[in-house]
Write a protein that holds these residues in place. Sequence first.
Motif, PDB file in Angstrom:
ATOM      1  N   PRO A   2       0.807  -1.227   0.000  1.00 23.98           N
ATOM      2  CA  PRO A   2       0.000   0.000   0.000  1.00 23.98           C
ATOM      3  C   PRO A   2       0.846   1.286   0.000  1.00 23.98           C
ATOM      4  O   PRO A   2       0.466   2.274  -0.657  1.00 23.98           O
ATOM      5  N   ALA A   3       1.983   1.283   0.696  1.00 25.15           N
ATOM      6  CA  ALA A   3       2.816   2.497   0.707  1.00 25.15           C
ATOM      7  C   ALA A   3       3.401   2.747  -0.684  1.00 25.15           C
ATOM      8  O   ALA A   3       3.384   3.877  -1.193  1.00 25.15           O
ATOM      9  N   ALA A  63       7.516  13.211  -1.914  1.00 20.62           N
ATOM     10  CA  ALA A  63       7.947  12.925  -0.537  1.00 20.62           C
ATOM     11  C   ALA A  63       7.087  13.709   0.453  1.00 20.62           C
ATOM     12  O   ALA A  63       6.729  13.195   1.532  1.00 20.62           O
ATOM     13  N   GLY A  64       6.715  14.924   0.095  1.00 18.78           N
ATOM     14  CA  GLY A  64       5.842  15.724   0.969  1.00 18.78           C
ATOM     15  C   GLY A  64       4.483  15.048   1.141  1.00 18.78           C
ATOM     16  O   GLY A  64       3.929  15.002   2.247  1.00 18.78           O
ATOM     17  N   ALA A  65       3.965  14.507   0.048  1.00 21.62           N
ATOM     18  CA  ALA A  65       2.672  13.817   0.126  1.00 21.62           C
ATOM     19  C   ALA A  65       2.789  12.557   0.978  1.00 21.62           C
ATOM     20  O   ALA A  65       1.882  12.229   1.745  1.00 21.62           O
ATOM     21  N   VAL A  66       3.914  11.868   0.871  1.00 24.70           N
ATOM     22  CA  VAL A  66       4.144  10.660   1.674  1.00 24.70           C
ATOM     23  C   VAL A  66       4.198  11.020   3.163  1.00 24.70           C
ATOM     24  O   VAL A  66       3.584  10.352   4.005  1.00 24.70           O
ATOM     25  N   ALA A  67       4.920  12.108   3.481  1.00 27.52           N
ATOM     26  CA  ALA A  67       5.027  12.530   4.889  1.00 27.52           C
ATOM     27  C   ALA A  67       3.648  12.834   5.461  1.00 27.52           C
ATOM     28  O   ALA A  67       3.336  12.455   6.604  1.00 27.52           O
ATOM     29  N   ILE A 111      12.577  11.093   6.725  1.00 24.94           N
ATOM     30  CA  ILE A 111      12.311   9.668   6.433  1.00 24.94           C
ATOM     31  C   ILE A 111      11.507   9.536   5.142  1.00 24.94           C
ATOM     32  O   ILE A 111      11.797   8.686   4.288  1.00 24.94           O
ATOM     33  N   ALA A 112      10.508  10.389   4.977  1.00 24.84           N
ATOM     34  CA  ALA A 112       9.680  10.334   3.760  1.00 24.84           C
ATOM     35  C   ALA A 112      10.544  10.572   2.526  1.00 24.84           C
ATOM     36  O   ALA A 112      10.415   9.864   1.513  1.00 24.84           O
ATOM     37  N   ALA A 113      11.447  11.546   2.613  1.00 28.43           N
ATOM     38  CA  ALA A 113      12.294  11.859   1.453  1.00 28.43           C
ATOM     39  C   ALA A 113      13.217  10.693   1.132  1.00 28.43           C
ATOM     40  O   ALA A 113      13.385  10.305  -0.038  1.00 28.43           O
TER      41      ALA A 113
END
Lengths: 364, 91
Positions: free
Chosen positions: B33-34, B52-56, B65-67
């Motif tokens: 899912p990620a 990466a911002g959307a993931v964070a 970590i997201a980046a």
Amino acid sequence: MSDGSYRSKLRALQLAQPLTVQLELTYACNWRCVFCYNPRHFDRTRLSGDEWIAVLDELRALGTLTVALTGGEPLAHPEFFRIAEAARVRAFALRIFTNASLIDDEAADRIAALPPLCVEVSIHGATAAVHDAATKREGSFDAALAGIERLNARGVAVLMKTPITSLNEHEIDEMIALAERLDLPLQIDPHITPRDDGSLEPLQYAASPAAVRRVIDAGLGSGSIPSTERTKGGANCGIGRLTLAIDAEGNVFPCMQWRVKPIGNVRDSALRELWHASDVRREAAEMSVTVNDALLEAGGAIATYPFCPALAMQETGDPTVPDRAFRIRAEIAAELREAANVGAAASAAQAGEAPASTVSTLNT
Amino acid sequence: MTPKIGPNVAWQIVDGEAIIVDLASGSTIGLNPAGTFVWSQIDGSRDDDAIAGAVAAEFDVSPEIAASDTREFLQSMHARALLVDAAEART
């Protein structure tokens, strides 16, 4: 990341998500194969390019992954490339079932640019004499090979598909050699199916049991000796859940072979509504379970060979009653498996190992 | 890098997880899912920082970590030619 194809397929089966779809773009074909299931070679009835593209939009939303463009001869549809390119823009894995005879340099360039997952080409013999006698079109063998070579030159994945018949069964070795010369995988299909209008006439061209045995034994069909494992309440196949087919007039079926009754027509209703609301689809899915359980209860060879209830329905009038050709193939496969197991057990005994179980032998 | 789905890729979502077909090899991979969330952010216009911002935001993890995770994922997919750089694809 993982190889999620099996898990995804299982989940799609549970969710009734039609991952695999066949679109019969046109009935028209430039060949006249004597054993063909399609009785409407001359029929120009077809959905327009715009109508097929609207169908593709709906399939994307329904969750389809693989779209096979078939016919008739799909390249005979005047908007074939517009439809194929629209399928790729929508990120479908595209398969093209063709006789390759209409693939000139320009067509080969456009196919390579798609690109398809595979172009599956029907070849009916290893020589022009045998092939052209089957297609009733002089020059069709040379035209098909020229089309294949154009695709090969452009790096397109091509599969050579050959239905084994009484007309070409004496050329199995030569067909293997032809596929090797063309550097193509070869799939020899031991199934000859009745015509879509119910006629059993094509079955007179069915290959002999000896030739079918040769095909199954050599893994020329779908690889190693075909087998299936059944559990009570499981589905026999993906009909009504994983598969969907639409004919040239827009009639929707739960599978290309199962034309007992359409789910509906894309010209009358949205495909999504047809798929989710249809009793015909639900009944087909339930039939798949009934068939599975009937074969499991019958046991023996027929319980362990992949079964098509649609073909049985065409011949016997009952999807749970296997057709003659299936029984022959199932018996042959069971004999070959047993012989393989005996051979494996003998080898293991010679090496001082425990014999492998039937299941593990079949799975390798 | 501004990632874009490669020309030799077919894909679909099954029960919230992406299944991706590499048309060049015929191989199939499944994303968790990620990974599927990152895949769904790839539109040829958002760069890796934006993704990466959307993931964070989606997974409530630190931007660092997201980046790091996003870049690792994108690089892996790029190495398999499942993604291309949108800027290169335009030239």
